[in-house]
Design a protein around this motif. Sequence first.
Motif, short mmCIF file in Angstrom:
data_model
loop_
_atom_site.label_atom_id
_atom_site.label_comp_id
_atom_site.label_asym_id
_atom_site.label_seq_id
_atom_site.Cartn_x
_atom_site.Cartn_y
_atom_site.Cartn_z
N ASP A 28 0.84 -1.19 0.00
CA ASP A 28 0.00 0.00 0.00
C ASP A 28 0.88 1.25 0.00
N THR A 29 1.28 1.68 -1.19
CA THR A 29 2.07 2.90 -1.34
C THR A 29 1.76 3.50 -2.71
N SER A 30 2.41 4.60 -3.04
CA SER A 30 2.15 5.20 -4.35
C SER A 30 3.43 5.83 -4.89
N GLU A 36 7.74 12.11 -3.78
CA GLU A 36 7.73 13.35 -2.99
C GLU A 36 8.56 13.24 -1.71
N ARG A 37 8.47 12.07 -1.02
CA ARG A 37 9.15 11.94 0.27
C ARG A 37 10.61 11.54 0.16
N THR A 38 10.99 10.92 -0.98
CA THR A 38 12.36 10.39 -1.06
C THR A 38 13.12 10.81 -2.31
N ALA A 112 27.79 0.68 7.39
CA ALA A 112 26.55 0.99 6.64
C ALA A 112 26.82 2.02 5.54
N CYS A 113 25.98 3.04 5.48
CA CYS A 113 26.06 4.00 4.36
C CYS A 113 27.36 4.80 4.38
N SER A 114 28.02 4.88 5.53
CA SER A 114 29.29 5.63 5.62
C SER A 114 30.47 4.74 5.23
N GLY A 218 12.63 5.84 10.55
CA GLY A 218 13.00 6.75 9.45
C GLY A 218 12.96 8.21 9.83
N ASN A 219 11.86 8.62 10.46
CA ASN A 219 11.69 10.04 10.76
C ASN A 219 12.74 10.55 11.74
N GLU A 220 13.03 9.76 12.80
CA GLU A 220 14.07 10.16 13.77
C GLU A 220 15.43 10.22 13.09
N ALA A 255 20.43 8.94 0.28
CA ALA A 255 19.44 8.28 1.16
C ALA A 255 18.06 8.86 0.95
N ASN A 256 18.01 10.17 0.73
CA ASN A 256 16.73 10.85 0.61
C ASN A 256 16.99 12.20 -0.04
N LEU A 257 16.29 12.50 -1.12
CA LEU A 257 16.52 13.77 -1.84
C LEU A 257 16.30 14.97 -0.92
N GLY A 314 24.79 6.96 8.23
CA GLY A 314 24.07 5.69 8.20
C GLY A 314 24.04 4.96 9.52
N ALA A 315 23.65 3.69 9.45
CA ALA A 315 23.45 2.87 10.64
C ALA A 315 24.73 2.81 11.48
N GLY A 316 24.52 2.72 12.76
CA GLY A 316 25.66 2.66 13.70
C GLY A 316 25.38 3.37 15.01
N1 ACO Z 1 3.89 4.88 1.26
C1 ACO Z 1 2.88 5.61 1.75
N2 ACO Z 1 2.86 6.07 3.01
C2 ACO Z 1 3.92 5.78 3.80
C3 ACO Z 1 5.00 5.03 3.34
C4 ACO Z 1 4.96 4.56 2.02
N3 ACO Z 1 5.95 3.84 1.48
N4 ACO Z 1 5.91 4.91 4.34
C5 ACO Z 1 5.42 5.58 5.39
N5 ACO Z 1 4.21 6.10 5.07
C6 ACO Z 1 3.32 6.89 5.92
C7 ACO Z 1 3.52 6.63 7.38
O1 ACO Z 1 2.77 5.49 7.79
C8 ACO Z 1 3.03 7.91 8.00
O2 ACO Z 1 1.63 7.88 8.06
P1 ACO Z 1 0.86 8.47 9.37
O3 ACO Z 1 1.23 9.93 9.39
O4 ACO Z 1 -0.55 8.20 9.04
O5 ACO Z 1 1.41 7.71 10.53
C9 ACO Z 1 3.42 8.98 6.99
O6 ACO Z 1 3.63 8.26 5.74
C10 ACO Z 1 4.66 9.75 7.32
O7 ACO Z 1 5.68 8.85 7.76
P2 ACO Z 1 7.11 9.35 8.18
O8 ACO Z 1 7.94 8.17 8.60
O9 ACO Z 1 6.97 10.48 9.14
O10 ACO Z 1 7.63 9.92 6.77
P3 ACO Z 1 8.92 10.75 6.47
O11 ACO Z 1 8.52 11.99 5.81
O12 ACO Z 1 9.86 10.81 7.64
O13 ACO Z 1 9.63 9.85 5.34
C11 ACO Z 1 11.48 8.32 5.16
C12 ACO Z 1 10.04 8.53 5.65
C13 ACO Z 1 11.48 8.47 3.66
C14 ACO Z 1 11.94 6.94 5.57
C15 ACO Z 1 12.42 9.40 5.78
O14 ACO Z 1 12.16 9.50 7.14
C16 ACO Z 1 13.89 9.12 5.59
O15 ACO Z 1 14.41 9.16 4.48
N6 ACO Z 1 14.65 8.92 6.69
C17 ACO Z 1 16.11 8.85 6.65
C18 ACO Z 1 16.62 7.54 6.16
C19 ACO Z 1 18.12 7.52 6.25
O16 ACO Z 1 18.80 8.50 6.03
N7 ACO Z 1 18.70 6.37 6.60
C20 ACO Z 1 20.13 6.32 6.83
C21 ACO Z 1 20.80 5.43 5.91
S1 ACO Z 1 20.16 3.79 5.84
C22 ACO Z 1 21.42 2.71 6.36
O17 ACO Z 1 22.33 3.10 7.00
C23 ACO Z 1 21.34 1.25 5.97
#
Ligand code: ACO
Length: 326
Positions: A28-30, A36-38, A112-114, A218-220, A255-257, A314-316
Amino acid sequence: MLRAKITATGSYTPERILSNQDIEKIIDTSDAWITERTGIKERRIAYESQITSDLAYEASLIALKERNIDPLEIDLIIVATVSGDMPFPSTACILQKLLKAKNAVAFDINAACSGFIYAMSIANSFIKTHSFKKVLIVGVEVLSKFLDWSDRTTCILFGDGAGAAILEPSESESGILSTHIYSDGSLWDLIYLPGGGAKHPTSHQTVDNRLHYIKMKGNETFKVAVKTLENLVVETLKVNNLEPAQISLLIPHQANLRIIIATAKRLGIPMNKVFVNIDKYGNTSAASIPIALDEALKQGKIKKDDYILLEAFGAGLTWASALIRW
Ligand code: ACO
């Protein structure tokens, strides 16, 4: 002054493309939400038969061919990955076998990503201390095999790929000017894969509880990433006595635009000086920077004497940057 210089690069991504529209059919996504989010439109997914060392091998071959050197000349291989072939031996040792680079010491690092910038930092130190002369560093991931395809908050983000670079000593002005690597283990539980290690050895229960998949807050993570990256880049510029305007190209971890745009904006670096390919590959973790670097070079976006800034988070948690004079 002796420093390490990148003398060749290569990258490889699997041919199989998974678009946002394809993912719409699974969960369930679009396309609109993901875009828009990534900023991601599609990502590459390894075939069932392809494993991490295979991707690393393809990227390494391209770099070795570009430099026109025999694998036997490589004396150190560092592979940065969190999705290796097996918990052990290291993917670097498997890569050494595949390349027939039997004169190389080989080990993995997990940041991880670093990871790629960590590997670059280690290689730079070894080269500066005359320990090794021809170093192959690879960032590679097949995170698709560790994704929960029923979790829309993570499975849309990641992709598979590999990027390689050869580092050699340089007495000239060009090369790696500085590397900056950091960690904060107190935030380990923002991004992690709980199962299959000593904490949760694989059992029917860990599999039933889906512990063998990536978990992310993700958000944190997003909030910590933006703040941390800004401070990191400011420090990197300061150490090198440079102004943002002197940077020819910023190559951020993809990781995210929105994270990329926010970091560039806070630093006053215009987006035409920021390399972005997240739309094509998603987040390939340790592979993201070397794939982007290779593409930037092959698209003619890097010229001699340019200042190139790499940064990742990234993770760590881990974070890292490198300033290179090309
Ligand atoms: N499709 C539709 N809706 C979604 C999706 C999806 N794929 N994923 C989450 N949502 C919903 C959530 O359920 C939430 O709904 P709610 O408000 O009803 O609860 C809403 O969208 C917002 O969710 P958030 O998690 O707050 O969305 P956010 O804007 O933070 O975007 C994302 C999420 C893209 C993951 C972002 O937080 C992000 O990029 N975080 C950083 C990731 C990162 O840098 N990782 C480090 C590297 S990874 C590594 O090291 C392996």
